[in-house]
Design an enzyme around this catalytic site. Structure first.
Site, mmCIF file in Angstrom:
data_model
loop_
_atom_site.group_PDB
_atom_site.id
_atom_site.type_symbol
_atom_site.label_atom_id
_atom_site.label_comp_id
_atom_site.label_asym_id
_atom_site.label_seq_id
_atom_site.Cartn_x
_atom_site.Cartn_y
_atom_site.Cartn_z
ATOM 1 N N GLY A 23 -7.171 -18.684 4.458
ATOM 2 C CA GLY A 23 -5.957 -19.445 4.140
ATOM 3 C C GLY A 23 -5.903 -19.805 2.662
ATOM 4 O O GLY A 23 -6.916 -20.132 2.073
ATOM 5 N N ARG A 84 -6.393 -12.308 5.944
ATOM 6 C CA ARG A 84 -7.455 -12.301 6.942
ATOM 7 C C ARG A 84 -7.663 -10.836 7.281
ATOM 8 O O ARG A 84 -6.723 -10.146 7.654
ATOM 9 C CB ARG A 84 -7.050 -13.130 8.169
ATOM 10 C CG ARG A 84 -6.871 -14.591 7.762
ATOM 11 C CD ARG A 84 -6.898 -15.539 8.940
ATOM 12 N NE ARG A 84 -7.316 -16.854 8.482
ATOM 13 C CZ ARG A 84 -6.487 -17.814 8.070
ATOM 14 N NH1 ARG A 84 -5.207 -17.616 8.053
ATOM 15 N NH2 ARG A 84 -6.955 -18.979 7.676
ATOM 16 N N ASP A 115 -14.946 -21.545 5.416
ATOM 17 C CA ASP A 115 -16.253 -21.139 5.950
ATOM 18 C C ASP A 115 -16.234 -19.749 6.589
ATOM 19 O O ASP A 115 -17.255 -19.066 6.611
ATOM 20 C CB ASP A 115 -16.866 -22.197 6.879
ATOM 21 C CG ASP A 115 -15.884 -22.778 7.850
ATOM 22 O OD1 ASP A 115 -14.804 -22.183 8.027
ATOM 23 O OD2 ASP A 115 -16.214 -23.815 8.443
ATOM 24 N N THR A 138 -10.028 -25.098 0.912
ATOM 25 C CA THR A 138 -9.188 -25.218 2.115
ATOM 26 C C THR A 138 -8.560 -26.607 2.122
ATOM 27 O O THR A 138 -9.238 -27.582 1.776
ATOM 28 C CB THR A 138 -9.983 -25.012 3.426
ATOM 29 O OG1 THR A 138 -9.266 -25.627 4.507
ATOM 30 C CG2 THR A 138 -11.368 -25.614 3.396
ATOM 31 N N ASP A 140 -8.023 -28.302 4.544
ATOM 32 C CA ASP A 140 -8.564 -29.083 5.667
ATOM 33 C C ASP A 140 -9.772 -29.941 5.277
ATOM 34 O O ASP A 140 -10.115 -30.871 5.994
ATOM 35 C CB ASP A 140 -8.983 -28.148 6.803
ATOM 36 C CG ASP A 140 -7.850 -27.240 7.235
ATOM 37 O OD1 ASP A 140 -6.687 -27.663 7.100
ATOM 38 O OD2 ASP A 140 -8.128 -26.111 7.683
ATOM 39 N N ASP A 142 -12.874 -29.318 5.545
ATOM 40 C CA ASP A 142 -13.758 -29.373 6.721
ATOM 41 C C ASP A 142 -15.004 -28.492 6.589
ATOM 42 O O ASP A 142 -15.574 -28.092 7.603
ATOM 43 C CB ASP A 142 -12.965 -28.962 7.975
ATOM 44 C CG ASP A 142 -12.457 -27.530 7.906
ATOM 45 O OD1 ASP A 142 -12.513 -26.925 6.825
ATOM 46 O OD2 ASP A 142 -12.016 -27.015 8.951
ATOM 47 N N MET A 182 -1.412 -30.979 8.998
ATOM 48 C CA MET A 182 -2.388 -29.927 9.292
ATOM 49 C C MET A 182 -3.806 -30.495 9.288
ATOM 50 O O MET A 182 -3.995 -31.704 9.288
ATOM 51 C CB MET A 182 -2.262 -28.814 8.255
ATOM 52 C CG MET A 182 -1.067 -27.903 8.502
ATOM 53 S SD MET A 182 -1.047 -26.595 7.282
ATOM 54 C CE MET A 182 -0.166 -25.330 8.168
ATOM 55 N N ARG A 184 -6.563 -28.484 10.894
ATOM 56 C CA ARG A 184 -7.352 -27.759 11.909
ATOM 57 C C ARG A 184 -8.142 -28.721 12.792
ATOM 58 O O ARG A 184 -7.577 -29.688 13.289
ATOM 59 C CB ARG A 184 -8.272 -26.736 11.231
ATOM 60 C CG ARG A 184 -7.716 -25.335 11.355
ATOM 61 C CD ARG A 184 -8.692 -24.249 11.052
ATOM 62 N NE ARG A 184 -9.556 -24.497 9.920
ATOM 63 C CZ ARG A 184 -10.321 -23.576 9.373
ATOM 64 N NH1 ARG A 184 -10.297 -22.348 9.844
ATOM 65 N NH2 ARG A 184 -11.097 -23.851 8.350
ATOM 66 N N ALA A 199 0.707 -45.662 7.882
ATOM 67 C CA ALA A 199 0.921 -45.344 9.304
ATOM 68 C C ALA A 199 0.405 -46.481 10.184
ATOM 69 O O ALA A 199 -0.488 -47.231 9.788
ATOM 70 C CB ALA A 199 0.205 -44.050 9.648
ATOM 71 N N HIS A 263 3.582 -25.596 7.080
ATOM 72 C CA HIS A 263 3.035 -24.871 5.932
ATOM 73 C C HIS A 263 3.470 -25.415 4.575
ATOM 74 O O HIS A 263 2.905 -25.000 3.559
ATOM 75 C CB HIS A 263 3.379 -23.385 6.030
ATOM 76 C CG HIS A 263 2.477 -22.670 6.990
ATOM 77 N ND1 HIS A 263 2.689 -22.702 8.349
ATOM 78 C CD2 HIS A 263 1.356 -21.964 6.788
ATOM 79 C CE1 HIS A 263 1.730 -22.025 8.939
ATOM 80 N NE2 HIS A 263 0.904 -21.574 8.026
ATOM 81 N N GLN A 265 2.623 -28.006 3.485
ATOM 82 C CA GLN A 265 1.412 -28.685 2.975
ATOM 83 C C GLN A 265 0.472 -27.731 2.250
ATOM 84 O O GLN A 265 -0.427 -28.156 1.543
ATOM 85 C CB GLN A 265 0.638 -29.325 4.143
ATOM 86 C CG GLN A 265 1.396 -30.422 4.832
ATOM 87 C CD GLN A 265 0.855 -30.678 6.231
ATOM 88 O OE1 GLN A 265 0.048 -31.567 6.420
ATOM 89 N NE2 GLN A 265 1.293 -29.908 7.197
ATOM 90 N N ARG A 266 0.614 -26.436 2.480
ATOM 91 C CA ARG A 266 -0.300 -25.480 1.855
ATOM 92 C C ARG A 266 0.175 -25.040 0.470
ATOM 93 O O ARG A 266 -0.602 -24.503 -0.313
ATOM 94 C CB ARG A 266 -0.430 -24.242 2.751
ATOM 95 C CG ARG A 266 -1.206 -24.458 4.012
ATOM 96 C CD ARG A 266 -2.551 -23.759 3.980
ATOM 97 N NE ARG A 266 -2.414 -22.334 4.057
ATOM 98 C CZ ARG A 266 -2.577 -21.619 5.171
ATOM 99 N NH1 ARG A 266 -2.885 -22.232 6.288
ATOM 100 N NH2 ARG A 266 -2.446 -20.321 5.153
HETATM 101 P P1 ADP Z 1 -11.308 -19.164 6.162
HETATM 102 O O1 ADP Z 1 -12.128 -18.565 5.076
HETATM 103 O O2 ADP Z 1 -10.087 -19.873 5.615
HETATM 104 O O3 ADP Z 1 -12.129 -20.012 7.115
HETATM 105 P P2 ADP Z 1 -11.150 -17.029 8.172
HETATM 106 O O4 ADP Z 1 -12.038 -17.705 9.157
HETATM 107 O O5 ADP Z 1 -9.912 -16.392 8.698
HETATM 108 O O6 ADP Z 1 -10.645 -17.977 7.002
HETATM 109 O O7 ADP Z 1 -12.027 -15.905 7.438
HETATM 110 C C1 ADP Z 1 -11.461 -15.140 6.387
HETATM 111 C C2 ADP Z 1 -11.957 -13.723 6.464
HETATM 112 O O8 ADP Z 1 -13.379 -13.685 6.273
HETATM 113 C C3 ADP Z 1 -11.749 -13.019 7.791
HETATM 114 O O9 ADP Z 1 -10.442 -12.535 7.945
HETATM 115 C C4 ADP Z 1 -12.742 -11.881 7.672
HETATM 116 O O10 ADP Z 1 -12.246 -10.857 6.838
HETATM 117 C C5 ADP Z 1 -13.917 -12.568 6.963
HETATM 118 N N1 ADP Z 1 -14.914 -13.043 7.942
HETATM 119 C C6 ADP Z 1 -14.947 -14.223 8.604
HETATM 120 N N2 ADP Z 1 -16.022 -14.299 9.431
HETATM 121 C C7 ADP Z 1 -16.682 -13.120 9.305
HETATM 122 C C8 ADP Z 1 -17.860 -12.584 9.887
HETATM 123 N N3 ADP Z 1 -18.587 -13.268 10.807
HETATM 124 N N4 ADP Z 1 -18.230 -11.331 9.521
HETATM 125 C C9 ADP Z 1 -17.517 -10.639 8.614
HETATM 126 N N5 ADP Z 1 -16.402 -11.095 8.017
HETATM 127 C C10 ADP Z 1 -15.975 -12.319 8.347
#
Ligand code: ADP
Length: 334
Positions: A23, A84, A115, A138, A140, A142, A182, A184, A199, A263, A265-266
């Protein structure tokens, strides 16, 4: 860990790659800008993969220069684009990416994201990839191990501005509102926005007050409120405030209007705090790679930047402390 680029000694690293993944978050651009400028200043070539890991799957990278990051510090989103990338979950596809990175001579990778993006980077590294440093970004907030992630401050200010506007109409019409934000699975955004926005209650994924209890609290005659705002974190069910409003309507005989911020907020121009922290983190990431650090992310705790291991993928993401939230809710609902 040395920090300022002018103190840096040139290491052996010659080529690094930078990407934004997952994101988007306001402040990614200042981080990119700082990393690119700091690397070039220290004699390191910088390349970009566009659309996160998709650029590696497509085997397309682009060299970045000072001019590539001119006038981007104030822009929301990410100039490198993000995505993603499902193909990156496949080991065979990652092996192709590794061959490509090797053929391009990439020795270091800076991943700006959440993460999930860090899990991808760490997996690639464990399979023989370049040294990797993560910059947490992010809205979030988090990610375990850091009290701050890039984008959080801008998002809470954006949501706060929206609440102030809702309050104008709520107060003029003596109306009650649920405002959904938002975040998550974590309530950081909801708590800050709820507190700063005045609030009456804050509902987060960590603190799920039964609706009947909430109804009796908002119906408390002692409070004599003509209008009120309840902040609801969307949790993993965006739009859940509609159902909460329905239940509250039935239990209290009052109409609750719903405003889902979504969205908006993003997006938006990054706040001063996000720009500042992103700039420091971008420069810090480059120095970490040059200094030989690997498989770590930059953290900000008690106002100081540091390096820490990536979050344990087996553990849940960072959550708001339950007791603190109970205390906050009892404080603001008086
Ligand atoms: P964020 O980084 O915001 O938490 P995502 O969880 O969607 O977003 O992860 C972003 C991208 O990182 C995924 O679309 C994928 O390409 C890659 N990714 C996430 N987890 C794995 C994993 N266990 N192995 C390989 N690639 C990963």
């Amino acid at each position: 860990m040395r920090f300022y680029p002018q103190q840096a000694m040139k290491g052996s690293m010659k080529k690094i790659l930078i990407l934004t993944s997952g994101g988007d978050a306001p402040g990614m651009n200042p981080a990119i800008r700082a990393a690119v400028r700091s690397a070039i200043h220290q004699g390191v070539q910088v390349y970009a993969s566009h659309y996160g890991y998709q650029g590696l799957i497509d085997q397309k990278i682009e060299r970045l220069y000072y001019s590539s990051v001119a006038n981007c510090i104030q822009l929301g989103g990410t100039i490198l684009k993000t995505d993603r990338c499902l193909a990156f979950y496949e080991k065979e596809q990652r092996r192709r990416c590794l061959d490509f990175l090797d053929s391009e001579g990439i020795e270091g990778l800076i991943v700006i994201g959440g993460d999930g993006s860090f899990r991808g980077a760490s997996t690639l590294q464990s399979e023989g990839g370049p040294a990797v440093i993560g910059i947490p970004a992010t809205i979030d907030n988090d990610i375990s191990g850091t009290e701050y992630t890039i984008g959080f401050d801008t998002a809470r200010n954006t949501a706060l501005e929206a609440i102030d506007r809702v309050r104008d109409t709520a107060s003029s019409h003596n109306r009650d509102f649920l405002v959904e934000v938002m975040g998550r699975n974590a309530g950081f955004l909801a708590v800050d926005v709820g507190l700063a926005g005045g609030a009456e209650f804050i509902l987060t994924p960590e603190f799920n007050l039964p609706i009947s209890e909430l109804a009796s609290k908002v119906n408390d005659t002692q409070r004599k409120k003509l209008s009120s705002i309840i902040v609801v974190a969307e949790s993993d069910q965006p739009g859940r405030s509609l159902q909460i409003a329905k239940e509250l309507n039935q239990l209290t005989n009052k109409t609750y209007r719903v405003c889902i911020l979504g969205h908006m907020q993003r997006g938006g121009t990054p706040s001063a705090l996000d720009r500042k922290i992103a700039t420091l983190m971008g420069a810090y990431a480059v120095n970490a790679l040059i200094d030989g650090s690997n498989n770590q992310m930059i953290t900000r705790n008690f106002g100081r930047l540091s390096l820490a291991n990536f979050p344990n993928p087996e553990k849940p993401s960072r959550r708001f402390d339950n007791q603190e939230l109970l205390d906050i809710n009892s404080l603001i609902s008086r």
